[in-house]
Scaffold this motif. Structure first.
Motif, mmCIF file in Angstrom:
data_model
loop_
_atom_site.group_PDB
_atom_site.id
_atom_site.type_symbol
_atom_site.label_atom_id
_atom_site.label_comp_id
_atom_site.label_asym_id
_atom_site.label_seq_id
_atom_site.Cartn_x
_atom_site.Cartn_y
_atom_site.Cartn_z
ATOM 1 N N PHE A 139 -2.631 -2.132 7.831
ATOM 2 C CA PHE A 139 -1.885 -3.263 7.277
ATOM 3 C C PHE A 139 -0.528 -3.413 7.965
ATOM 4 O O PHE A 139 -0.075 -4.527 8.248
ATOM 5 C CB PHE A 139 -1.693 -3.066 5.775
ATOM 6 N N ILE A 188 0.846 -1.205 0.000
ATOM 7 C CA ILE A 188 0.000 0.000 0.000
ATOM 8 C C ILE A 188 0.876 1.247 0.000
ATOM 9 O O ILE A 188 0.561 2.247 -0.650
ATOM 10 C CB ILE A 188 -0.937 -0.005 1.208
ATOM 11 N N ILE A 228 -5.280 2.799 5.481
ATOM 12 C CA ILE A 228 -5.228 1.368 5.176
ATOM 13 C C ILE A 228 -3.812 0.833 5.359
ATOM 14 O O ILE A 228 -3.603 -0.279 5.876
ATOM 15 C CB ILE A 228 -5.741 1.116 3.743
ATOM 16 N N ASP A 229 -2.831 1.619 4.948
ATOM 17 C CA ASP A 229 -1.441 1.221 5.120
ATOM 18 C C ASP A 229 -1.079 1.069 6.587
ATOM 19 O O ASP A 229 -0.348 0.149 6.981
ATOM 20 C CB ASP A 229 -0.533 2.253 4.452
#
Length: 266
Positions: A230, A21, A226-227
């Motif tokens: 993750f 990402i 999101i990164d």
């Protein structure tokens, strides 16, 4: 290990600590965001003040109205915003390269190589200390007989800083420019003696450009979020995997003396 192997190892470490990402975000920021700002926004706002026409002949009135209409140039604001968002990522890369350069210099030093030779000949297993700034787990790199440090904590810190910078500039963008570019603007600031109507050049095209930049900023913030999720998940998985590995090594070391005594009795 020659210079090319060292450079390749540094790139491997950086590639290992940046998620997929994060790579997508970097391509989006460099290839799309900067290109749009330089090749689309700059020609659009290059002659903005010249085409800001006011229905007055009062000297200085048009300049004052333009300053009230846009205190900061859109192009300069977006350029500063993009470079500021890239700054935490650049600091993370510098930190990784600095830490790994120190580790490579230590690996190339003569006392360290003698220590490795003595350690290899003795056959004793010793636990390796983590490098300064590296957090937790390591993955063996058999090609160079070195370890790849896990900089996941530093990576998560730069993600938090990046999201904070993105949010601050988003709020500033809203209070400075809003969402739309009006077709005309009325002001009565001195030296204007009465309400003066000023007209903006290409307001529809500039509104579309502002919405496009807003979309890129929002998508960049979403990718960073999101990164971060993750990266946290990957860090937990690595920590659990290393914990199981260390427990397995401890069980093997406890079982090896009893097995050796059994071989001698037979």
């Amino acid at each position: 290990m020659d210079s090319w192997d060292s450079l390749g190892f540094l790139i491997l470490v950086l590639n290992y600590n940046v998620t997929i990402i994060g790579k997508v975000w970097l391509n989006l920021t460099i290839l799309l965001r900067l290109l749009v700002i330089f090749f689309a926004a700059y020609p659009l706002y290059q002659d903005e003040q010249q085409n800001f026409i006011c229905n007055t002949l009062q000297p200085g009135c048009a300049n004052v109205c333009y300053d009230e209409f846009t205190p900061v140039s859109h192009f300069r604001f977006w350029l500063v915003q993009t470079t500021s968002v890239l700054l935490p990522y650049t600091m993370f890369c510098v930190y990784v390269f600095h830490s790994m350069a120190r580790q490579l210099m230590k690996a190339h030093s003569l006392p360290y190589r003698r220590y490795k030779e003595i350690k290899a000949t003795s056959g004793h297993k010793t636990s390796k200390k983590s490098s300064k700034g590296a957090a937790g787990s390591r993955v063996p790199c058999e090609a160079n007989k070195m370890d790849i440090p896990d900089f996941s904590r530093a990576y998560m810190v730069q993600l938090l800083l990046r999201m904070l910078v993105e949010a601050c500039f988003g709020v500033g963008h809203y209070y400075l420019f809003g969402f739309f570019v009006p077709r005309h603007f009325a002001c009565n600031e001195p030296p204007c003696h009465y309400y003066t109507n000023c007209y903006v050049s290409r307001p529809t095209e500039k509104s579309i450009m502002m919405f496009f930049i807003w979309g890129l900023n929002g998508f960049s913030f979403l990718l960073s979020f999101i990164d971060l999720a993750f990266a946290v998940q990957s860090s937990i998985v690595r920590s659990h995997r290393n914990k199981l590995l260390m427990e397995g090594l401890g069980v093997e070391e406890r079982d090896s003396p009893t097995q050796h005594q059994g071989d001698q009795s037979t």
